[in-house]
Design a protein around this motif. Structure first.
Motif, short mmCIF file in Angstrom:
data_model
loop_
_atom_site.label_atom_id
_atom_site.label_comp_id
_atom_site.label_asym_id
_atom_site.label_seq_id
_atom_site.Cartn_x
_atom_site.Cartn_y
_atom_site.Cartn_z
N LEU A 1 0.98 -1.25 -0.22
CA LEU A 1 -0.07 0.04 -0.16
C LEU A 1 0.86 1.20 0.08
O LEU A 1 0.37 2.37 -0.56
CB LEU A 1 -1.16 -0.02 0.98
N GLY A 2 1.98 1.18 0.49
CA GLY A 2 2.80 2.34 0.56
C GLY A 2 3.37 2.86 -0.72
O GLY A 2 3.42 4.01 -1.00
N ARG A 3 3.37 1.87 -1.82
CA ARG A 3 3.99 2.52 -2.98
C ARG A 3 2.76 3.24 -3.64
O ARG A 3 2.79 3.94 -4.38
CB ARG A 3 4.06 1.07 -4.14
N HIS A 4 1.62 2.83 -3.51
CA HIS A 4 0.39 3.33 -4.13
C HIS A 4 0.36 5.02 -3.29
O HIS A 4 0.13 5.93 -4.05
CB HIS A 4 -0.96 3.10 -3.59
N ASP A 5 0.68 4.96 -2.21
CA ASP A 5 0.74 6.41 -1.30
C ASP A 5 1.97 7.27 -2.06
O ASP A 5 1.69 8.50 -2.30
CB ASP A 5 0.99 6.28 0.20
N ASP A 6 3.03 6.44 -2.39
CA ASP A 6 3.95 7.13 -2.78
C ASP A 6 3.58 7.85 -4.23
O ASP A 6 4.06 8.95 -4.77
CB ASP A 6 5.26 6.48 -3.07
N ALA A 7 2.90 6.86 -5.03
CA ALA A 7 2.60 7.41 -6.51
C ALA A 7 1.86 8.56 -6.34
O ALA A 7 1.74 9.26 -7.28
CB ALA A 7 1.87 5.99 -7.36
N VAL A 8 0.65 8.28 -5.55
CA VAL A 8 -0.14 9.46 -5.43
C VAL A 8 0.50 10.76 -4.89
O VAL A 8 0.13 11.95 -5.66
CB VAL A 8 -1.46 9.12 -4.44
N GLU A 9 1.19 10.70 -4.09
CA GLU A 9 1.98 11.93 -3.55
C GLU A 9 2.99 12.62 -4.90
O GLU A 9 2.97 13.72 -5.01
CB GLU A 9 2.89 11.55 -2.50
N ILE A 10 3.52 11.51 -5.69
CA ILE A 10 4.57 12.13 -6.65
C ILE A 10 3.50 12.67 -7.76
O ILE A 10 3.95 13.92 -8.33
CB ILE A 10 5.38 10.82 -7.06
N ALA A 11 2.40 12.10 -8.15
CA ALA A 11 1.56 12.61 -9.14
C ALA A 11 0.97 14.01 -8.82
O ALA A 11 0.87 14.67 -9.51
CB ALA A 11 0.45 11.37 -9.46
N ARG A 25 -1.64 15.45 -15.80
CA ARG A 25 -3.20 15.27 -15.45
C ARG A 25 -3.52 13.88 -16.00
O ARG A 25 -4.24 13.04 -14.81
CB ARG A 25 -4.10 16.04 -16.10
N PHE A 26 -3.20 13.24 -16.69
CA PHE A 26 -3.28 11.77 -17.39
C PHE A 26 -2.96 10.90 -16.45
O PHE A 26 -3.35 10.04 -15.92
CB PHE A 26 -3.17 11.57 -18.67
N GLY A 27 -1.62 11.15 -16.11
CA GLY A 27 -0.94 10.21 -15.16
C GLY A 27 -1.41 10.31 -13.85
O GLY A 27 -1.45 9.22 -13.15
N TYR A 28 -2.05 11.32 -13.21
CA TYR A 28 -2.61 11.39 -11.97
C TYR A 28 -4.04 10.71 -12.03
O TYR A 28 -4.18 9.99 -10.88
CB TYR A 28 -2.65 13.09 -11.57
N GLY A 29 -4.53 10.92 -13.03
CA GLY A 29 -6.08 10.15 -13.14
C GLY A 29 -5.71 8.81 -13.14
O GLY A 29 -6.48 8.06 -12.56
N ILE A 30 -4.62 8.23 -13.83
CA ILE A 30 -4.43 6.72 -13.91
C ILE A 30 -4.09 6.22 -12.40
O ILE A 30 -4.59 5.29 -11.98
CB ILE A 30 -3.24 6.43 -14.69
N VAL A 31 -3.46 7.06 -11.72
CA VAL A 31 -2.99 6.69 -10.33
C VAL A 31 -4.31 6.73 -9.66
O VAL A 31 -4.49 5.46 -8.76
CB VAL A 31 -1.94 7.32 -9.86
N LEU A 32 -5.05 7.59 -9.51
CA LEU A 32 -6.25 7.51 -8.96
C LEU A 32 -7.31 6.43 -9.25
O LEU A 32 -7.92 5.88 -8.30
CB LEU A 32 -6.83 8.90 -8.79
N GLU A 33 -7.50 6.18 -10.37
CA GLU A 33 -8.26 5.36 -10.94
C GLU A 33 -7.60 3.86 -10.49
O GLU A 33 -8.53 2.97 -9.91
CB GLU A 33 -8.28 5.20 -12.60
N ARG A 34 -6.53 3.59 -10.54
CA ARG A 34 -5.84 2.18 -9.84
C ARG A 34 -6.06 2.04 -8.51
O ARG A 34 -6.36 0.88 -8.27
CB ARG A 34 -4.54 2.19 -10.19
#
Length: 102
Positions: A1-11, A25-34
Motif C-alpha cells: 500500500l505504501g507504493r500507492h501512497d508514494d505514487a499519489v504523492e508524486i503525481a 493530469r492523465f498520469g494522476y488520473g491513472i494513479v487515482l483510478e488504480r
C-alpha cells in the motif's frame, strides 16, 4: 500500500508544478483510478481531455472510469449512475453494449 501512497504523492506534486500539462493530469488520473478513487480520477482525466481534446488514451480511460463509477453508484443512485453511463457512451460509443446491458 505504501507504493500507492508514494505514487499519489508524486503525481500530486507533478500536478502542482504543471497543472496545465495534459500528460501530468492523465498520469494522476491513472494513479487515482488504480487505487479506486473514481470521482477524483474522473476529475483528472476530464482535465487531461479538456487540455488535449485529441488525447485518445485519456478519452478511453475517462469513459471506462465513468462506467466503473456508474456501476459503483448504481445501488445508491440509479439516476446518477445513468448519467455516468450516458457520458461514457458519448465518449466511447463502443461501450454501449456494456453500459446498457439488455
Amino acid at each position: 500500500l505504501g507504493r500507492h501512497d508514494d505514487a499519489v504523492e508524486i503525481a500530486s506534486q507533478a500536478k502542482q508544478l504543471q497543472p496545465a500539462n495534459p500528460e501530468v493530469r492523465f498520469g494522476y488520473g491513472i494513479v487515482l483510478e488504480r487505487i479506486g478513487k473514481l470521482p477524483e480520477a474522473i476529475a483528472e482525466l476530464d482535465a487531461a481531455f479538456a487540455l488535449k481534446p485529441n488525447h485518445a488514451a485519456a478519452k478511453s480511460l475517462l469513459a471506462k472510469t465513468l462506467l466503473r463509477h456508474a456501476d459503483a453508484l448504481a445501488a445508491d443512485s440509479q439516476a446518477g449512475a445513468e448519467a455516468f453511463r450516458a457520458r461514457a457512451v458519448q465518449l466511447d460509443p463502443s461501450l454501449a453494449a456494456v453500459a446498457n446491458p439488455i
